[in-house]
Enzyme design. Structure first.
Site, short mmCIF file in Angstrom:
data_model
loop_
_atom_site.label_atom_id
_atom_site.label_comp_id
_atom_site.label_asym_id
_atom_site.label_seq_id
_atom_site.Cartn_x
_atom_site.Cartn_y
_atom_site.Cartn_z
N ARG A 117 83.94 105.05 -9.57
CA ARG A 117 83.68 103.38 -10.00
C ARG A 117 82.36 102.83 -10.23
NH1 ARG A 117 86.98 104.18 -5.07
NH2 ARG A 117 89.12 104.48 -5.42
N LYS A 138 81.30 96.58 -24.38
CA LYS A 138 82.22 97.98 -24.74
C LYS A 138 81.74 98.84 -24.95
CE LYS A 138 85.09 94.29 -27.73
NZ LYS A 138 85.86 94.84 -29.15
N GLU A 180 77.36 95.94 -40.65
CA GLU A 180 77.39 95.79 -39.15
C GLU A 180 76.47 94.59 -39.32
OE1 GLU A 180 79.88 95.99 -36.46
OE2 GLU A 180 80.60 97.85 -36.73
N GLU A 230 87.26 88.51 -25.17
CA GLU A 230 87.26 88.98 -26.15
C GLU A 230 88.46 87.70 -25.89
OE1 GLU A 230 87.36 92.34 -27.74
OE2 GLU A 230 87.35 91.77 -29.70
N ARG A 234 84.81 85.87 -29.92
CA ARG A 234 84.44 87.57 -29.80
C ARG A 234 84.37 87.92 -30.73
NH1 ARG A 234 82.08 91.46 -25.24
NH2 ARG A 234 82.00 93.00 -25.97
N ASN A 238 85.29 90.88 -34.64
CA ASN A 238 85.88 92.57 -35.44
C ASN A 238 86.16 92.19 -37.13
OD1 ASN A 238 86.69 93.13 -33.12
ND2 ASN A 238 88.22 91.19 -33.01
N HIS A 241 87.36 94.11 -39.45
CA HIS A 241 87.45 95.90 -38.65
C HIS A 241 88.84 96.35 -38.77
CE1 HIS A 241 83.26 95.83 -38.02
NE2 HIS A 241 83.35 96.96 -37.01
#
Lengths: 360, 360
Positions: A117, A138, A180, A230, A234, A238, A241
């Site tokens: 965990r 992420k 990026e 997100e 955020r 993307n 993407h």
């Protein structure tokens, strides 16, 4: 050199960037861990694994090597790491080190997020592209039906970014990482964007590299700190993407690098933006820069309907509609829910613009 | 009836407990979800799945059925749920409902925790044992080398506990659930412990059931709220679980129920406590209560060395030493790092005490 401090909802952590700082790792790791598992890939292992193990604080140190490439972000490799961690008797006071690029970071990070965990992990990125995944927490693996569909938000304890490990990168990987950086510049920093358009990717010294990485990381960090989960801004990250993920899924992960797919995705985002807002963006300049830096534009024939379906299954889709990040202007992003039909025709036109054949 | 409110680090959520309240589910779910995936097992599906789907708020509703039992907390079933979620076009605004016992709750909860990096889930428990996993946000699947080794801390959005679904439970499952209630009483509430010792598990009406569940849930909630990430007092909840997990792993998950293993584990914890603190605990009374309520004591011959090894690989082990929760007195738990040799001999003596043959 002063680290960049990232505030995540669970803790804050430092990103150290500099020359040859991987040898200072034991200096950065102040906590005593019961054991350490280094996760890396075959290529990086040859270059840096033994070096790294030498400089780690004395402890029970184990390592596991996964194959090179996006294919390793799989359930199978995830399970292998869990098994290795259990067999090596890692416990909740153990540490995982992700030595490698974004694939290793995502995979090892997700293993750390879910082993018992959640245990600590540290990223030691060895690609330019990994600057992106080093911020934001992420972590994920892929499902055969889509990229990054299984994962968590789980930030590292620290990032130690040694730019010397970047000088051995292949040109392809440099291009991938810079796509990026271009994205981050487009989202938030016009002068950085122009700096990049004036950069020749064949000649980047450590000084420039540190400067560009820091600028990119700071842009991402600012956005992520405001919106870790997100829910809002955020999504700007993307940019490019939506199409990029669809291209990767369609061509097969690893056929085209992530950054190369992002480059095409960025052009598509500018293309759709110009149509949507009837504005003028540096679409042509960026395309020329990508081409002069040898980003690959020779793709096999593509079927726009298949790409549309992939874009719809992207996890950024909401209520089954495609959401795209568009630009009103450089550094003025916004999120638009795009009509399927309109997007389909723009995708066709875009594929023609970048001279990719259409397949039925 | 007033719900119990649980404070987790990420959000607070309500546990509703009552008679026939599963029919009020759409009343409790106030948020509009883009789609809902109900995860359940074969046995519960026969009893309650159609009913539940009828009362859900109108939406895109899907369901997936896993086999009955601990074996379903596997990578394979985890992956099946992820695939079903993707194929059903669940997105970040979707909901997973875990309809079933602890196995379904842990499995569906872990799927929710990791699908697109986390979506909401609601538990609709159908066992007494599941009261335990409905508090604390622990979700996990098993690895063949150990139980719950892969998972997250990820609390549900809500728990809707309809005690009517508990009246159809087999005696075995009632016993299993009550073992955890006994554990909670031993940790924190002496009078509750005596109430339980005066309860005949063959005759429990809904009124008693609601009372016992609420007492158990409140004990657990108080501990978890003080220590969500299991750094300190949360460890008390592992009372009886060191041996229980080893027994389950050794006998094969599913051969013995979790609660039945916990019953033996609790006796072992009292047994070791008496030796360690030289105190007098209700070991014999509890053993008699377990026996009169038909908890199974006829186990196959066991090898103490194998059990020791399994206890060492338990994720509660730290620095490779076994940590056990012991009782100075009822409602006075503490965590002790136990010497391997001493524990080995006590385990032998304990197996004799409960008349289990020793195997080499």
């Amino acid at each position: 050199m002063e680290p960049i401090i990232i505030q995540s909802s669970s803790h804050s952590y430092a990103i150290h960037i500099g020359e040859n700082i991987r040898y200072d790792l034991s200096h950065y790791i102040t906590k005593k861990y019961s054991s350490i598992l280094v996760v890396t890939d075959e290529k990086v292992a040859d270059l840096y694994l033994n070096d790294l193990i030498q400089v780690l604080p004395q402890s029970n140190i184990y390592s596991i090597i996964v194959p090179v490439g996006e294919q390793s972000k799989s359930m199978e490799q995830f399970h292998r790491i869990q098994t290795k961690a259990i067999e090596s008797h890692l416990d909740r006071e153990s540490l995982i080190i992700a030595l490698g690029g974004g694939v290793v970071g995502d995979l090892a990070g997700f293993a750390a997020a879910t082993f018992m965990r959640g245990i600590n992990y540290i990223q030691v990125p060895t690609t330019i592209l990994a600057h992106d995944s080093s911020v934001g927490g992420k972590v994920a693996i892929n499902h055969k039906l889509g990229k990054n569909l299984i994962g968590s938000f789980y930030p590292p304890k620290m990032v130690v970014y040694d730019v010397n490990t970047l000088q051995s990168l292949k040109k392809k990987e440099v291009r991938s990482g810079y796509a990026e950086l271009v994205k981050e510049a487009l989202i938030a920093n016009k002068s950085f964007f122009h700096t990049l358009l004036n950069t020749n990717l064949n000649h980047i010294d450590n000084f420039k590299l540190i400067d560009h990485l820091k600028k990119g990381i700071k842009i991402k960090a600012k956005i992520v700190e405001e919106d870790e989960k997100e829910a809002g801004i955020r999504k700007y990250l993307n940019l490019g993407h939506t199409l990029a993920h669809a291209l990767e899924a369609e061509l097969g992960y690893g056929t085209i690098t992530h950054g190369e797919a992002v480059a095409l995705g960025l052009l598509f985002a500018l293309f759709v933006s110009e149509n949507h807002f009837n504005n003028k963006l540096p679409l042509e300049d960026l395309k020329k820069w990508f081409q002069s830096n040898k980003y690959p534009f020779q793709l096999p024939a593509l079927n726009p309907e298949v790409l549309m379906a992939k874009m719809k299954s992207d996890k950024k889709a909401v209520n089954n509609n495609i959401q795209m990040v568009l630009l009103k202007e450089i550094a003025e992003p916004c999120v638009i829910e795009v009509d399927d039909n309109a997007l389909y025709f723009q995708l066709q036109a875009f594929l023609e613009y970048i001279q990719v054949k259409i397949r039925n």
